[in-house]
Design an enzyme around this catalytic site. Structure first.
Site, PDB file in Angstrom:
ATOM      1  N   LYS A 184       1.064  -1.535   0.082  1.00 15.65           N
ATOM      2  CA  LYS A 184      -0.067  -0.043  -0.141  1.00 15.65           C
ATOM      3  C   LYS A 184       1.570   1.327  -0.087  1.00 15.65           C
ATOM      4  O   LYS A 184       1.980   0.941   0.290  1.00 15.65           O
ATOM      5  CB  LYS A 184      -1.025   0.101   1.204  1.00 15.65           C
ATOM      6  CG  LYS A 184      -1.585  -1.308   1.970  1.00 15.65           C
ATOM      7  CD  LYS A 184      -2.334  -1.823   0.694  1.00 15.65           C
ATOM      8  CE  LYS A 184      -2.672  -3.508   0.921  1.00 15.65           C
ATOM      9  NZ  LYS A 184      -4.118  -4.420   0.113  1.00 15.65           N
TER      10      LYS A 184
HETATM   11  C1  LIG Z   1      -4.174  -4.879   0.776  1.00 16.75           C
HETATM   12  C2  LIG Z   1      -5.278  -5.280   1.676  1.00 16.75           C
HETATM   13  C3  LIG Z   1      -5.642  -5.906   2.503  1.00 16.75           C
HETATM   14  C4  LIG Z   1      -5.852  -6.699   3.516  1.00 16.75           C
HETATM   15  O1  LIG Z   1      -3.975  -6.088   4.604  1.00 16.75           O
HETATM   16  P1  LIG Z   1      -3.744  -6.615   4.896  1.00 16.75           P
HETATM   17  O2  LIG Z   1      -2.784  -5.536   6.246  1.00 16.75           O
HETATM   18  O3  LIG Z   1      -2.135  -7.324   4.803  1.00 16.75           O
HETATM   19  O4  LIG Z   1      -4.790  -6.991   6.260  1.00 16.75           O
HETATM   20  C5  LIG Z   1      -7.471  -6.484   2.616  1.00 16.75           C
HETATM   21  N1  LIG Z   1      -8.347  -5.352   1.579  1.00 16.75           N
HETATM   22  C6  LIG Z   1      -8.049  -5.637   0.764  1.00 16.75           C
HETATM   23  C7  LIG Z   1      -8.952  -4.296  -0.784  1.00 16.75           C
HETATM   24  C8  LIG Z   1      -6.517  -5.500  -0.056  1.00 16.75           C
HETATM   25  O5  LIG Z   1      -6.137  -4.944  -1.116  1.00 16.75           O
END
Ligand SMILES: *Cc1c(COP(=O)(O)O)cnc(C)c1O
Length: 381
Positions: A184
């Site tokens: 992210k």
């Molecule tokens: C990356 C992501 C998650 C999970 O995030 P984590 O912090 O790795 O648990 C959940 N939903 C979406 C849409 C994502 O892109």
């Protein structure tokens, strides 16, 4: 053939983050403490929410959101299949049933219509995703969910820095979950946040992430008097550490700059790709702006080369592109689910790919990548 190596994403981590993490270690307080509290306040303010509750990941944040809404066995929760699998998994963590809804072709997001098409009297909640950073229509979905009397959890994992209706995507969300995974825009290694506007809900979330305790370990430690804690409910250890929050605070300071730079690079991609037949890059929706956490392109039949072939050719020339966003209903973990028709989801997951986009990407890299895509247009000679 080529020595060039272009990764799909690189987190921007500098000496400042290393220093902040070291300071947290030297302070002697490494578990959830004062840095987590500061990170919560600053992050909530940045995304336009009243309260932030830091957690160990977006996935655990989504779990707590459903616990907070008292979703459980016998309940249905509508989710997009076109999402990282954690969105659907969170529904199963509380014993409820995920119901897959289709998405809009341009944004990759749920719409009022696609949700309504699979809604039943058992629908207790919807998890709507700001997919790849592209905001869903917050005004339309929040109003519809209110009207139906179902909870709306916003999966904003990718959406830090995205806007809808001129405000940060989290503004006005009843409950949203965010991710700080390195894929992210800003990262704490692993980590997440749940934001809510309601103070009482924030309090319950704080308890749920910390074993159901009525007083946090940090507050107990800070008190001059002995504090006898009570455990009010069966809950979880989903805490973030102060080392992570120290890094997060520095990262937060980089967010606006990262978004501006990604949007410039995305605009340049869009310009370069405009001349290629059958190749459709993701764009801002009419009501908002994406942070371009993922820059995807949809390959239409006129393009002439299939997605997997394009991916293979890019990889052979050192470009680490990725398949488009996954579809949970096509994975073995959901083989026991028979969803209704999901034509747009299946098309997007089959025919789209994600191009490299990160702070270290150069104009020359972009020209190189687009040059390959141009060569592949119309099929290979
Ligand atoms: C990356 C992501 C998650 C999970 O995030 P984590 O912090 O790795 O648990 C959940 N939903 C979406 C849409 C994502 O892109």
């Amino acid at each position: 053939m080529s020595q060039r190596k272009i990764p799909v994403m690189i987190p921007l981590l500098g000496e400042e983050e290393a220093q902040a993490a070291a300071d947290a270690v030297r302070s002697g307080w490494v578990a959830q403490g004062p840095r987590v509290a500061r990170f919560e306040q600053e992050f909530a303010a940045t995304v336009g929410a009243g309260h932030g509750v830091a957690v160990s990941s977006c996935t655990t944040g989504l779990h707590l959101a459903l616990v907070l809404l008292e979703v459980g066995p016998g309940d249905e929760v509508i989710v997009p299949s076109l999402s990282f699998i954690a969105t659907a998994n969170a529904v199963r963590y509380v014993g409820a049933t995920p119901i897959f809804a289709d998405v809009d072709l341009a944004t990759g997001n749920l719409t009022v219509e696609t949700i309504d098409a699979v809604r039943t009297p058992r629908t207790r909640a919807v998890i709507a995703v700001h997919q790849g950073g592209v905001p869903f229509d917050t005004a339309a979905l929040r109003k519809a969910a209110d009207g139906w009397g179902v909870g709306l959890v916003e999966d904003a994992a990718c959406a830090a820095g995205s806007t809808a209706y001129g405000q940060p995507a989290g503004t006005g969300a009843a409950i949203a979950a965010w991710s700080f995974h390195p894929r992210k825009l800003i990262t704490t290694g692993e980590g997440g946040m749940v934001t809510v506007d309601d103070a009482e809900r924030a309090g319950r979330l704080r308890r749920l992430r910390e074993h159901g305790m009525n007083v946090s370990a940090a507050d107990r430690h800070a008190s001059a008097q002995p504090v006898l804690e009570a455990y009010l409910e069966t809950a979880y250890n989903y805490r973030m550490t102060d080392i992570q929050a120290a890094v997060g605070l520095v990262q937060l300071g980089r967010l606006a700059g990262l978004v501006a730079q990604r949007r410039e690079l995305a605009a340049r991609y869009q310009e370069l790709l405009a001349g290629i037949d059958g190749l459709v890059p993701v764009r801002d929706p009419a009501y908002g702006q994406t942070n371009y956490q993922s820059f995807w392109v949809l390959l239409n039949p006129e393009y002439g080369t299939g997605r997997d072939e394009a991916l293979a050719e890019l990889a052979a020339r050192g470009v680490s592109a990725r398949r488009g966003i996954m579809a949970a209903h096509l994975e073995p973990a959901y083989a026991d689910v028979t969803p209704g028709p999901l034509p747009v989801t299946e098309r997007l997951t089959r025919d789209s790919l994600i191009l490299p986009l990160h702070h270290a990407l150069t104009a020359d890299d972009q020209d190189y990548i687009v040059g390959i895509l141009r060569e592949l247009a119309g099929g290979r000679a």
